[in-house]
Design an enzyme around this catalytic site. Structure first.
Site, PDB file in Angstrom:
ATOM      1  N   ASP A  39       0.827  -1.205   0.000  1.00 42.40           N
ATOM      2  CA  ASP A  39       0.000   0.000   0.000  1.00 42.40           C
ATOM      3  C   ASP A  39       0.865   1.260   0.000  1.00 42.40           C
ATOM      4  O   ASP A  39       0.498   2.275  -0.617  1.00 42.40           O
ATOM      5  CB  ASP A  39      -0.930   0.006   1.211  1.00 42.40           C
ATOM      6  CG  ASP A  39      -2.042  -1.025   1.085  1.00 42.40           C
ATOM      7  OD1 ASP A  39      -2.233  -1.551  -0.033  1.00 42.40           O
ATOM      8  OD2 ASP A  39      -2.700  -1.308   2.101  1.00 42.40           O
ATOM      9  N   THR A  42       1.919   1.835  -3.495  1.00 44.70           N
ATOM     10  CA  THR A  42       0.792   2.326  -4.288  1.00 44.70           C
ATOM     11  C   THR A  42       0.590   3.820  -4.088  1.00 44.70           C
ATOM     12  O   THR A  42       0.354   4.572  -5.044  1.00 44.70           O
ATOM     13  CB  THR A  42      -0.489   1.568  -3.903  1.00 44.70           C
ATOM     14  OG1 THR A  42      -0.309   0.167  -4.146  1.00 44.70           O
ATOM     15  CG2 THR A  42      -1.683   2.056  -4.709  1.00 44.70           C
ATOM     16  N   ASP A  96      -5.308  -0.849  -4.931  1.00 49.58           N
ATOM     17  CA  ASP A  96      -4.416  -0.620  -6.066  1.00 49.58           C
ATOM     18  C   ASP A  96      -5.199  -0.260  -7.322  1.00 49.58           C
ATOM     19  O   ASP A  96      -4.836   0.663  -8.057  1.00 49.58           O
ATOM     20  CB  ASP A  96      -3.569  -1.870  -6.309  1.00 49.58           C
ATOM     21  CG  ASP A  96      -2.555  -1.667  -7.425  1.00 49.58           C
ATOM     22  OD1 ASP A  96      -1.657  -0.830  -7.262  1.00 49.58           O
ATOM     23  OD2 ASP A  96      -2.667  -2.335  -8.466  1.00 49.58           O
ATOM     24  N   ASP A 100      -5.120   3.314  -9.343  1.00 49.63           N
ATOM     25  CA  ASP A 100      -4.807   3.346 -10.772  1.00 49.63           C
ATOM     26  C   ASP A 100      -5.786   4.236 -11.525  1.00 49.63           C
ATOM     27  O   ASP A 100      -5.400   5.007 -12.411  1.00 49.63           O
ATOM     28  CB  ASP A 100      -4.846   1.928 -11.358  1.00 49.63           C
ATOM     29  CG  ASP A 100      -3.626   1.111 -10.974  1.00 49.63           C
ATOM     30  OD1 ASP A 100      -2.644   1.705 -10.491  1.00 49.63           O
ATOM     31  OD2 ASP A 100      -3.660  -0.118 -11.155  1.00 49.63           O
TER      32      ASP A 100
END
Length: 248
Positions: A39, A42, A96, A100
């Site tokens: 995380d 990310t 995730d 994105d």
């Protein structure tokens, strides 16, 4: 940046996924020794992607290109770290995927600002058209999987979009309006991908068997109805017993 799907039609994820996983595997094992989590990587990718959007919007395309590439690295390594640390989870995958989408929106928003500031302001609609069509592609996969179907693949998935976007940023520094034509091409290919996925899911749904989830739901409903009927029977007021008359 993690692609939003994979099968034989996907160039990068379909042909190069295994070699890439093998290459970044040792890096994931090395990152495991740190206190970083998938995380964390990310979030780093999101911050770098936001910086890339600001750079592109301000007209610094080469810097934006470098930052887009750097933003892809954390997104590539978070999966390797998750596998190495055995921390893969549905929550991580959901986080995730959401990040994105946010990163994509920021990048295309930066391009829209760049078009509005340096070219015809009406061209700012083009990046948003790309983003909207790409969202349809992602939604098709999510909806299909919720129905127990599959909607992976297509000509232009996320990995391809990022690579083509990088090419467009590079060419724009040498050829005026190159990025505009690149985005028009992306829009066309993404639209074809949306049609491909629609047809794929449509064919599956035509002959798709009843999923186990639907079977379990029907069983639960029948069991609830039986239980409700049983409860009503037990709570009925019994008939009044007949009391024999007194014999006077």
């Amino acid at each position: 940046m993690a692609p939003d799907g994979a099968d034989g039609l996907m160039v990068f994820d379909g042909k190069f996924r295994k070699p890439v996983d093998a290459a970044v595997g040792p890096l994931g094992a090395a990152l495991r020794k740190t206190k970083l989590t998938p995380d964390h990587l990310t979030v780093v990718g999101l911050l770098v992607g936001a910086s890339a959007a600001v750079a592109v919007g301000s007209g610094r395309l080469i810097l934006g290109l470098v930052l887009v590439i750097l933003a892809a690295l954390p997104d590539l390594l978070d999966g390797a770290l998750a596998k190495a640390s055995e921390t893969s989870s549905q929550r991580g995958a959901f986080f995730d995927s959401t990040i994105d989408r946010v990163t994509d929106a920021l990048l295309l928003g930066g391009i829209a600002y760049y078009f509005a500031d340096t070219k015809d302001p009406r061209l700012a609609v083009l990046p948003y058209a790309v983003m909207a069509t790409a969202s349809v592609v992602s939604y098709q996969r999510a909806k299909a999987e919720s129905l127990g179907l599959e909607a992976k693949g297509g000509l232009m998935e996320r990995a391809e979009r990022i690579v083509v976007l990088c090419v467009g940023l590079l060419l724009e520094t040498f050829v005026d309006d190159a990025l505009v034509w690149i985005l028009w091409g992306m829009l066309l290919l993404i639209s074809i991908t949306a049609v491909q996925r629609f047809v794929k899911v449509w064919k599956q749904a035509e002959v798709a068997p009843v999923t186990q989830a639907r079977i379990d739901l029907r069983r639960e409903r029948r069991a609830s109805r039986r239980e409700a009927r049983t409860t009503r029977r037990r709570t009925r007021v019994p008939l009044r017993e007949r009391v024999p008359r007194r014999q006077d």
